[in-house]
Design a protein around this motif. Structure first.
Motif, PDB file in Angstrom:
ATOM      1  N   SER A 283       0.636  -1.229  -0.046  1.00  0.00           N
ATOM      2  CA  SER A 283      -0.044  -0.007  -0.153  1.00  0.00           C
ATOM      3  C   SER A 283       0.951   1.256  -0.264  1.00  0.00           C
ATOM      4  N   ALA A 284       1.518   1.492   0.754  1.00  0.00           N
ATOM      5  CA  ALA A 284       2.707   2.651   1.020  1.00  0.00           C
ATOM      6  C   ALA A 284       3.677   2.771   0.171  1.00  0.00           C
ATOM      7  N   GLY A 285       3.819   1.646  -0.936  1.00  0.00           N
ATOM      8  CA  GLY A 285       4.858   1.578  -1.851  1.00  0.00           C
ATOM      9  C   GLY A 285       4.383   1.930  -3.254  1.00  0.00           C
ATOM     10  N   LEU A 286       3.099   1.823  -3.552  1.00  0.00           N
ATOM     11  CA  LEU A 286       2.512   1.656  -4.495  1.00  0.00           C
ATOM     12  C   LEU A 286       2.831   3.117  -5.651  1.00  0.00           C
ATOM     13  N   ASP A 287       2.812   3.938  -5.024  1.00  0.00           N
ATOM     14  CA  ASP A 287       2.860   5.527  -6.059  1.00  0.00           C
ATOM     15  C   ASP A 287       4.484   5.467  -6.370  1.00  0.00           C
ATOM     16  N   ALA A 288       5.395   5.268  -5.390  1.00  0.00           N
ATOM     17  CA  ALA A 288       6.830   5.295  -5.459  1.00  0.00           C
ATOM     18  C   ALA A 288       7.124   4.285  -6.588  1.00  0.00           C
ATOM     19  N   THR A 289       6.586   3.150  -6.497  1.00  0.00           N
ATOM     20  CA  THR A 289       6.890   2.122  -7.602  1.00  0.00           C
ATOM     21  C   THR A 289       6.377   2.408  -8.858  1.00  0.00           C
TER      22      THR A 289
END
Length: 341
Positions: A283-289
């Motif tokens: 969840s917390a890494g989706l945008d950065a990925t």
């Protein structure tokens, strides 16, 4: 519509089901690709812990690594979403509890997990119902292959961030599967020297081609310590082994989940002043990925061994690798097709 339905342990088939009906705050997505992962294998085998606890029950439609195009939107949803290529968050919190209100919806006690928990139908179907709040838009530079790998990428990126390493540091990644290959590439992009450890030469050879400095069969790993170790494997014996290879004051990051309890002597962590971190969900890494994929930080196509149709899913989940598959660990599904390859 057609969907892959798990009816019980090792009992799955393509069936006709009612298509999802969009509700307020929701969208329906036409699914283009779905990634199969270890969680899907456990659901198919009937060994996934959520099945024992009652958090998930059969029959179920699995699939939580997905990409597609929004085809309909519900009341209160911006109509601009219609026609947008998207992926989305697997973890759907209640939105009311303290955890959800403080950005920790992925550990909400009352959460659904798409295709995994709470019987929210997954993406191994022609269409998928998703809350609009879970959507992530994809730029054209992130194709369907990469889009289906955003979810595992988010888990891998969170593990890398938890390792707290900068250029010149050393790391070891246990497990040359999809998570491990992505984590290793994220680390290399940050200037970290990475070793990868596994049990099969084919996976290790691919890890070397994707930037690992050295690769080791687990039985041949020398007595060496690293600034951080990331366990992406599903072997219950690895956490203790990994702990012995962390430099004092370093970090051990655990993202892989074994089918049986993973045992480690935490006195070793105390006496070496090691920080142990657990990672759940992307969840917390989706945008950065998505941003890193768009910028070319990692290569996703080599990670895909094959793309199959919906009627080939059962044999893949049963452990049979598609004929002609490449060395990549990930198998994708195009749910619009019956058979591919």
């Amino acid at each position: 519509m057609r969907a892959f339905l798990i009816r019980g342990p090792r009992d799955g088939a393509v069936v006709d089901v009612d298509p999802p009906v969009v509700g307020p705050g929701q969208v329906v997505v036409e699914v283009a690709r779905v990634g199969l992962c270890g969680t899907d294998v456990e659901l198919f085998a009937g060994t996934m812990p959520y099945l024992r606890s009652g958090a998930q029950t059969a029959p179920m439609i699995p699939g939580h690594e997905w990409v597609g195009t929004v085809c309909s939107v519900g009341a209160g949803v911006d109509p601009a979403w219609r026609g947008q290529r998207v992926t989305g968050d697997t973890m759907l919190g209640c939105g009311r509890c303290d955890r959800c209100r403080t950005g920790r919806h992925h550990v909400c006690d009352d959460r659904h997990e798409i295709g995994i928990r709470g019987n929210w139908p997954g993406a191994l179907a022609e269409r998928l119902l998703v809350p609009a709040t879970a959507l992530r838009a994809l730029p054209d530079s992130v194709d369907d292959t990469a889009g289906a790998l955003v979810e595992p990428g988010g888990c891998a990126l969170r593990a890398v961030e938890a390792a707290h390493l900068g250029a010149g540091a050393t790391a070891c990644v246990f497990g040359p599967g999809t998570l491990g290959m992505l984590a290793a590439q994220f680390l290399v992009a940050r200037g970290v020297t990475v070793d990868v450890v596994g049990v099969e030469p084919v996976g290790l050879e691919l890890a070397g081609k994707l930037g690992a400095a050295r690769v080791w069969l687990v039985d041949e790993l020398p007595d060496h310590r690293y600034d951080a170790v990331i366990d992406t494997s599903n072997a219950s014996t690895v956490p203790q082994l990994a702990l012995r290879h962390v430099e004092p004051t370093g970090r051990l990051v655990l993202v892989g989940v074994a089918e049986s309890p993973s045992l480690a002597d935490l006195r070793d962590a105390v006496l070496a002043d090691v920080t142990v971190v657990g990672i759940l969900a992307a969840s917390a890494g989706l945008d950065a990925t998505i941003a890193e994929y768009a910028g070319g930080t990692v290569r996703t196509r080599p990670l895909v061994g094959a793309t199959v149709g919906l009627r080939q899913v059962a044999e893949v989940l049963d452990g049979r690798r598609p004929a002609g598959a490449g060395p990549g660990p990930k198998i994708l599904v195009d749910p619009r097709e019956d058979y591919l390859g």
